[in-house]
Design an enzyme around this catalytic site. Sequence first.
Site, PDB file in Angstrom:
ATOM      1  N   THR A 162      44.247  24.356  45.623  1.00 17.69           N
ATOM      2  CA  THR A 162      44.397  24.421  44.168  1.00 17.69           C
ATOM      3  C   THR A 162      43.980  25.791  43.661  1.00 17.69           C
ATOM      4  O   THR A 162      42.908  26.294  44.003  1.00 17.69           O
ATOM      5  CB  THR A 162      43.531  23.339  43.494  1.00 17.69           C
ATOM      6  OG1 THR A 162      43.937  22.053  43.966  1.00 17.69           O
ATOM      7  CG2 THR A 162      43.674  23.395  41.983  1.00 17.69           C
TER       8      THR A 162
ATOM      9  N   HIS B 175      36.320  41.124  42.370  1.00 16.90           N
ATOM     10  CA  HIS B 175      34.985  41.527  41.906  1.00 16.90           C
ATOM     11  C   HIS B 175      34.644  42.982  42.195  1.00 16.90           C
ATOM     12  O   HIS B 175      33.601  43.475  41.784  1.00 16.90           O
ATOM     13  CB  HIS B 175      33.906  40.592  42.475  1.00 16.90           C
ATOM     14  CG  HIS B 175      33.576  40.805  43.915  1.00 16.90           C
ATOM     15  ND1 HIS B 175      32.417  41.416  44.325  1.00 16.90           N
ATOM     16  CD2 HIS B 175      34.231  40.458  45.038  1.00 16.90           C
ATOM     17  CE1 HIS B 175      32.368  41.441  45.651  1.00 16.90           C
ATOM     18  NE2 HIS B 175      33.464  40.866  46.101  1.00 16.90           N
TER      19      HIS B 175
ATOM     20  N   ASN C 112      34.291  51.278  53.098  1.00 17.83           N
ATOM     21  CA  ASN C 112      33.336  50.738  52.136  1.00 17.83           C
ATOM     22  C   ASN C 112      31.965  51.389  52.209  1.00 17.83           C
ATOM     23  O   ASN C 112      31.178  51.282  51.273  1.00 17.83           O
ATOM     24  CB  ASN C 112      33.187  49.221  52.337  1.00 17.83           C
ATOM     25  CG  ASN C 112      32.803  48.866  53.754  1.00 17.83           C
ATOM     26  OD1 ASN C 112      33.512  49.208  54.703  1.00 17.83           O
ATOM     27  ND2 ASN C 112      31.685  48.179  53.929  1.00 17.83           N
TER      28      ASN C 112
ATOM     29  N   GLY D 284      38.542  39.067  49.210  1.00 19.50           N
ATOM     30  CA  GLY D 284      38.981  39.978  50.250  1.00 19.50           C
ATOM     31  C   GLY D 284      38.785  39.446  51.651  1.00 19.50           C
ATOM     32  O   GLY D 284      39.618  39.674  52.540  1.00 19.50           O
ATOM     33  N   THR D 285      37.695  38.734  51.882  1.00 19.42           N
ATOM     34  CA  THR D 285      37.431  38.209  53.224  1.00 19.42           C
ATOM     35  C   THR D 285      38.508  37.228  53.650  1.00 19.42           C
ATOM     36  O   THR D 285      39.018  37.296  54.785  1.00 19.42           O
ATOM     37  CB  THR D 285      36.045  37.533  53.271  1.00 19.42           C
ATOM     38  OG1 THR D 285      35.032  38.526  53.079  1.00 19.42           O
ATOM     39  CG2 THR D 285      35.817  36.857  54.616  1.00 19.42           C
TER      40      THR D 285
ATOM     41  N   CYS E 159      23.076  43.380  58.728  1.00 20.10           N
ATOM     42  CA  CYS E 159      21.811  42.726  59.055  1.00 20.10           C
ATOM     43  C   CYS E 159      22.122  41.319  59.531  1.00 20.10           C
ATOM     44  O   CYS E 159      22.676  40.515  58.787  1.00 20.10           O
ATOM     45  CB  CYS E 159      20.901  42.687  57.833  1.00 20.10           C
ATOM     46  SG  CYS E 159      19.267  42.000  58.169  1.00 20.10           S
TER      47      CYS E 159
ATOM     48  N   GLN F 214      38.285  48.380  48.642  1.00 26.31           N
ATOM     49  CA  GLN F 214      37.559  49.461  47.982  1.00 26.31           C
ATOM     50  C   GLN F 214      38.473  50.412  47.235  1.00 26.31           C
ATOM     51  O   GLN F 214      38.065  51.046  46.265  1.00 26.31           O
ATOM     52  CB  GLN F 214      36.734  50.249  49.009  1.00 26.31           C
ATOM     53  CG  GLN F 214      35.585  49.479  49.620  1.00 26.31           C
ATOM     54  CD  GLN F 214      34.492  49.148  48.617  1.00 26.31           C
ATOM     55  OE1 GLN F 214      34.243  49.886  47.676  1.00 26.31           O
ATOM     56  NE2 GLN F 214      33.815  48.028  48.833  1.00 26.31           N
TER      57      GLN F 214
END
Length: 407
Positions: A243, A207, A157, A69-70, A336, A185
């Site tokens: 790839t 994931h 999220n 996703g990032t 954080c 999400q």
Amino acid sequence: MPVYLDHAATTPLSAPALAALTQELSRSANPSSLHGSGRRARATVEQSREVIAAAAGAHSSEVIFTSGGTEADNLAVKGLFWQRRDADPRRTRILASSIEHAAVQDAVEWLQKHEGAEAVWLPVDETGTVRLDALAAELADGGADTVALVTVMWANNEVGTIQPIADVVALAREHGIPVHSDAVQAFGSVPVHFKDSGLSAMSVSAHKIGGPVGAGALFLGRDVKLVPVLHGGGQERGVRSGTLDMPSIAAFAAAAADAAAHLAGESLRIATLRDTLIAGVRQAVPEAVLRGADPQQNPAYRLPGNAHFTFPGCEGDSLLFLLDMAGIESSTGSACTAGVPRPSHVLMAMGLDEDTARGAQRFTLGHTSTPGDVEKFVAALPAAHAMAKQAGMAAHVSTIQTASTRG
């Protein structure tokens, strides 16, 4: 075994995904190779592309595989910005909701710092829903001429609020402005249909739906152009070189197919567990405050597996560690940086003060969650909360005393 209540962070591999991953890892090849093994790998990739597209209401040609996703968020935000600005130098503004995931937020801020973009952070209401009047105001009176793109996540999220994506797209479409949505999400939890949404781009991640870490996709309209972030072999329509990870893509497809096949039933099952969890928290700790859309009043506006609370006078990190010691794994949902905890930007955007925001705790359910998990959590919560609150109050008193002696 610990009770896992952090499915929003990552959810365990589903059985079909694990089977697909195991099978393909034993016979992987480069999908770009022309020999027999390469062609077989390519066939697996293309079959997987069709499965994932069907699960998201898209055409297979609209699926661009990424590492997650990032990367998909960065590719969409940066690529659309560069494409639109290059076509018209006036288009330097990016309209983004103030509760975006860091993958979008940081990408926008990077463009602002390095590429001359102007970030406009759209406010949200107390439930974490983007304010459509603010978006309309930014597009009015010629303001749309300076907008490169709009990006609003499908579902938050942290607090689980589902956004009015159709309304966002409708407002932007009047001015021909592309809209991107981070649907990481939402995909696999609620119905998501790329074609019907009218979006230009949409990000998802394997994931979060029972697939492996390291695989994701950007759904990109067939007529939508963007500037690539990565350059190399020209894979994936020339948009994302590199790839392809065929085993992970096959497992991603297996997870997507499984999630789509059981979406209605699983959403109802998980929402029922969530409602039981919410009721249990309210009974165990009456002062706890549910954040986000109320599932009793607006069930369609909250993710089925999300329950997010703030606990007055209690540090979220303290509660997290005490629950962890009791065998309950949850999340604060806060950022954080460099080891310095900070209150959630999502909660701050919703109007909470810093002290209240620091008492956040997110409990998220998924395909492995059971009624027993909820029972164990509710049983462990009162003692953990009492200890966390005592620790929080002691720290607060210590701070006041220190300030007094210095004063």
